[in-house]
Design a protein around this motif. Structure first.
Motif, PDB file in Angstrom:
ATOM      1  N   SER A 152      19.814   2.564  -1.293  1.00  0.00           N
ATOM      2  CA  SER A 152      19.805   2.798   0.146  1.00  0.00           C
ATOM      3  C   SER A 152      18.417   2.475   0.678  1.00  0.00           C
ATOM      4  CB  SER A 152      20.168   4.258   0.428  1.00  0.00           C
ATOM      5  OG  SER A 152      20.075   4.529   1.803  1.00  0.00           O
ATOM      6  N   SER A 154      15.465   2.560   3.572  1.00  0.00           N
ATOM      7  CA  SER A 154      14.960   3.322   4.714  1.00  0.00           C
ATOM      8  C   SER A 154      14.585   2.378   5.850  1.00  0.00           C
ATOM      9  CB  SER A 154      13.729   4.124   4.297  1.00  0.00           C
ATOM     10  OG  SER A 154      12.643   3.242   4.020  1.00  0.00           O
ATOM     11  N   ARG A 155      14.380   2.949   7.024  1.00  0.00           N
ATOM     12  CA  ARG A 155      13.951   2.139   8.162  1.00  0.00           C
ATOM     13  C   ARG A 155      12.629   1.429   7.854  1.00  0.00           C
ATOM     14  NH1 ARG A 155      14.972   1.744  13.565  1.00  0.00           N
ATOM     15  NH2 ARG A 155      13.245   0.956  14.821  1.00  0.00           N
TER      16      ARG A 155
END
Length: 282
Positions: A152, A154-155
């Motif tokens: 996943s 992150s920004r």
């Protein structure tokens, strides 16, 4: 009546609202592997999906499904990026990716998305610059995944990946903000297929494998009928294969629509030789 591989591809991508991504992407391998058993590949992926579904509790949440899919796809089935031979065309042919468990981000994503949808996850592809991604909308927001390993992102990680592609882009509207959301929209199946084909096109053009370039261009012209540059490139592939009539038709069509294009003069200079080739006896 049996459809040719191109006719079948055309039938799959005709309607924007009903393009079956996995099935359409699977057909790309028919050019290089005409003996490919289409139904066998679909059965293989359906079997993987069934195996996964049988493990999921009836009340499994989206996050639970995602975790189990990630473990199944990357750990148990050992799908991964083919980092040792990244530019092998087989990385773009889904039946070879299924067989070898190795691919590139976009081909791995197409397989992952198909499995996700079969277990009730509305996973979408993201045509991110340089590295195809996937995303899933959940109650808390969007989860963006790297199809090479399922991690996943992150920004901050996404912005860091995007920054090199924006170094030369000047847009005062964004100020200091990276326009991240614009690069995270869900990609349409037509867009995903075009990116897969253009990956193959770049590989084959680099090695001047003109028959393979032509095969790819035939599909791109079908997929993107409004993109006259794809017809130009089909014409150039035909010219390199000595197919003068086909080359003339495509290049003249391009010049009719783009008479002042940067490459127009170079293309016009090719036309006399092509016409002369047509006059020569076979």
């Amino acid at each position: 009546m049996t459809l040719t591989s191109l006719e079948y591809f055309a039938s799959l991508v005709r309607q924007d609202d009903s393009i079956p991504l996995f099935e359409s992407a699977l057909t790309l391998g028919q050019d290089f592997y005409p003996e490919m058993d289409f139904s066998e590949q679909e059965f293989e992926l359906d079997s993987l999906a069934m195996k996964l579904r049988q493990r999921l509790p009836d009340d499994a949440s989206q996050i639970q499904k995602l975790r189990m899919l990630n473990h199944f796809f990357f750990q148990e089935m050992a799908f991964a990026g083919n980092i040792n031979n990244y530019y092998d065309p087989d990385n773009s042919y889904l039946h070879r990716v299924i067989a070898t468990r190795r691919g590139i981000p976009i081909s791995l994503a197409v397989l992952y998305i198909e499995l996700a949808q079969q277990v009730g996850l509305d996973m979408k592809g993201v045509s991110f610059p340089g590295h195809f991604l996937m995303k899933l909308s959940v109650q808390s927001g969007e989860i963006v995944l790297d199809p090479m390993n399922g991690s996943s992102l992150s920004r901050e990680e996404l912005e860091e990946r995007l920054e090199p592609y924006l170094e030369h882009q000047q847009d005062e509207d964004f100020g200091d903000e990276l326009p991240l959301a614009a690069y995270l929209r869900a990609a349409h199946p037509r867009e995903i297929l075009a990116r897969m084909l253009r990956n193959l096109k770049a590989i084959f053009m680099e090695s001047q494998r003109w028959q393979q370039v032509l095969d790819v261009q035939e599909r791109l012209v079908i997929l993107l009928p409004e993109e006259i540059t794809e017809r130009r490139d089909r014409g150039l592939a035909s010219a390199n294969l000595g197919l003068a009539q086909a080359a003339l038709e495509d290049l003249e069509a391009y010049l009719a629509l783009r008479p002042h294009a940067e490459d127009a003069q170079n293309l016009r200079e090719m036309l006399p030789d092509l016409r002369e080739a047509l006059r020569k006896p076979n």
